[in-house]
Design a protein around this motif. Structure first.
Motif: not given
Length: 143
Positions: A24-28, A79-88
């Protein structure tokens, strides 16, 4: 004075213990450029895929035939992945379950967490793009 120091220490422990660990506190960071260590390892991706397959198999309302469920259990998804942080980030797994239908699991969050917020979509397609819900009966008429 001693009570103030103890109170300050207690507040510090409370804030440091629960303050930053939640998604909840993570800012992408939408411009995040992941390094290899920020991305899912092959083992982590296998675990997440197994979690996705388990999510599908437990769904009572999903209108899949037994052979379609077997296809999901035995084949690798696209599978398609878009990263907004470390393993997030956002992950999208897609299985073509019929010539004109695909199952899509997707979600955004900590991909190595215990509870990943999966969302599921089963959509009719004509093989090139999704068909709107109101037009699905026309897909069958064309074939």
């Amino acid at each position: 004075m001693e009570k103030i120091v103890i109170a300050f220490f207690a507040v510090f422990l409370l804030l440091s213990a629960g303050g930053c660990s939640s998604d909840k506190n993570f800012i992408p960071d939408y411009n995040f450029q992941p390094q290899q260590s920020d991305m899912l390892s092959p083992a982590e991706l296998r675990v997440l895929t197994a979690h996705a397959r388990n999510f599908v198999s437990k769904s009572k309302k999903l209108p899949l035939k037994p052979e379609q469920k077997k296809l999901i259990r035995t084949t690798q998804p696209d599978v398609k992945i878009k990263y907004f942080g470390k393993k997030y980030g956002q992950i999208r797994m897609t299985w073509r379950v019929a010539t004109n239908a695909q199952l899509e699991l997707f979600g955004t969050g900590r991909m190595t967490g215990e509870d990943f917020p999966w969302r599921l979509r089963l959509s009719a397609t004509d093989g090139t793009h999704p068909v709107p819900k109101e037009m699905r009966q026309n897909v069958e008429k064309i074939r």
